[in-house]
Design an enzyme around this catalytic site. Structure first.
Site, PDB file in Angstrom:
ATOM      1  N   ASP A  16       0.831  -1.218   0.000  1.00  0.00           N
ATOM      2  CA  ASP A  16       0.000   0.000   0.000  1.00  0.00           C
ATOM      3  C   ASP A  16       0.860   1.261   0.000  1.00  0.00           C
ATOM      4  O   ASP A  16       1.938   1.285   0.603  1.00  0.00           O
ATOM      5  CB  ASP A  16      -0.907  -0.030   1.243  1.00  0.00           C
ATOM      6  CG  ASP A  16      -2.038   0.979   1.148  1.00  0.00           C
ATOM      7  OD1 ASP A  16      -2.308   1.474   0.031  1.00  0.00           O
ATOM      8  OD2 ASP A  16      -2.640   1.287   2.180  1.00  0.00           O
ATOM      9  N   HIS A  33       2.443   3.531  -9.272  1.00  0.00           N
ATOM     10  CA  HIS A  33       2.256   2.089  -9.445  1.00  0.00           C
ATOM     11  C   HIS A  33       3.475   1.471 -10.151  1.00  0.00           C
ATOM     12  O   HIS A  33       3.884   0.356  -9.824  1.00  0.00           O
ATOM     13  CB  HIS A  33       0.969   1.804 -10.223  1.00  0.00           C
ATOM     14  CG  HIS A  33      -0.270   2.144  -9.438  1.00  0.00           C
ATOM     15  ND1 HIS A  33      -0.491   1.707  -8.157  1.00  0.00           N
ATOM     16  CD2 HIS A  33      -1.361   2.902  -9.746  1.00  0.00           C
ATOM     17  CE1 HIS A  33      -1.654   2.170  -7.703  1.00  0.00           C
ATOM     18  NE2 HIS A  33      -2.192   2.909  -8.654  1.00  0.00           N
ATOM     19  N   LEU A 127      11.782 -19.913  -5.058  1.00  0.00           N
ATOM     20  CA  LEU A 127      10.732 -19.109  -4.419  1.00  0.00           C
ATOM     21  C   LEU A 127       9.376 -19.314  -5.108  1.00  0.00           C
ATOM     22  O   LEU A 127       9.294 -19.293  -6.337  1.00  0.00           O
ATOM     23  CB  LEU A 127      11.116 -17.619  -4.511  1.00  0.00           C
ATOM     24  CG  LEU A 127      10.097 -16.626  -3.961  1.00  0.00           C
ATOM     25  CD1 LEU A 127      10.158 -16.568  -2.433  1.00  0.00           C
ATOM     26  CD2 LEU A 127      10.317 -15.226  -4.538  1.00  0.00           C
TER      27      LEU A 127
END
Ligand code: FPP
Length: 246
Positions: A16, A33, A127
């Site tokens: 956020d 963004h 991962l």
């Protein structure tokens, strides 16, 4: 007694603060963004270097569909272009990509891009990177319930067989460990409909740092904080210390 625990196996992140970061830096939200994608990339690189097992990142919630159409379109474009440009690198780094959420809501183009990157990386053993898109914790529980009701109605299972394990098996992250560490950047202290069922015993870390500023130093602070938590899962401290000593 300060018990040191192993590193978290599964980290979930609410990224956020992109919009506020953009405003603070005199930029458009779009640039915010884009900076957010760069940060995610850096965090993934750090996770690979430090051999973390799994990250589940909240990229777009069901509630985010309510944002101005222009911003939604921009985010959807960004998902496609970022995926297209990064997937080979992710693959080279042995990362396994997986998307969760109500993906049927997306365009064919985005869905194809997601499917292609899942297929390319499906045999990787490093991962695991889960990306939550058009995701909501309540939606997740609802679709699990509907699937169970369907199995009861078609007599595949009986009501007696409905337990936590079965419900868990119908949720988006069924095959994964429950999250150990939750990280939310950007100053808000809420879950925002993320992984409601799965977060039952997760350690919650909140930081005021805006997502584009969340660098590897900030990430390692969160990991250090986690390493000092005593995870009791409802037991007493004495019980846990005893288990740890034996
Ligand atoms: C929240 O910041 C951020 C989002 C809704 C989008 C997060 C997406 C990314 C970081 C890109 C991920 C990319 C891929 C390819 C998975 P906000 O806009 O709510 O910020 P604000 O609260 O400051 O307005």
């Amino acid at each position: 007694m300060n018990i040191k625990y192993p590193k978290p196996k599964h980290i979930v992140i609410i990224m956020d603060g992109n919009g506020r970061w953009a405003v603070e830096n005199g930029l458009t939200r779009s640039k915010g963004h884009k900076a957010g994608v760069k940060t995610l990339k850096n965090i993934i690189e750090y996770a690979v270097r430090t051999e973390l097992n799994m990250i589940t990142a909240y990229a777009f919630s069901q509630e985010n569909w309510q944002r101005p159409r222009k911003e939604v379109d921009l985010l959807l474009d960004l998902f496609i272009t970022s995926l297209q440009s990064e997937v080979d690198d992710l693959h080279k780094n042995n990362i396994k990509l997986n998307f969760i959420g109500e993906l049927t809501k997306f365009s064919d183009k985005l869905r194809k891009t997601m499917k292609k990157s899942e297929l390319l990386t499906c045999d990787n053993s490093g991962l695991i990177l889960n990306v939550a898109l058009s995701y909501s914790g309540r939606w997740d529980i609802q679709q699990a319930l509907l699937s169970i009701i369907n199995e009861i109605q078609s007599k595949k299972i009986t009501i007696d067989e409905v337990n936590e394990e079965l419900i868990n098996s119908k949720l988006s992250l069924a095959e994964n460990n429950d999250p150990d560490l939750f990280i939310r950047t950007g100053g808000e202290k809420r879950i925002s409909n993320y992984l409601l069922w799965q977060l039952a015993y997760t350690e919650m870390y909140f930081t005021d740092i805006l997502w584009p500023d969340f660098d590897s130093k900030q990430f390692s602070l969160a990991l250090d904080w986690f390493s000092k938590r005593q995870r009791r899962f409802g037991k007493t401290s004495a019980q846990i210390e005893n288990e740890y000593d034996t």
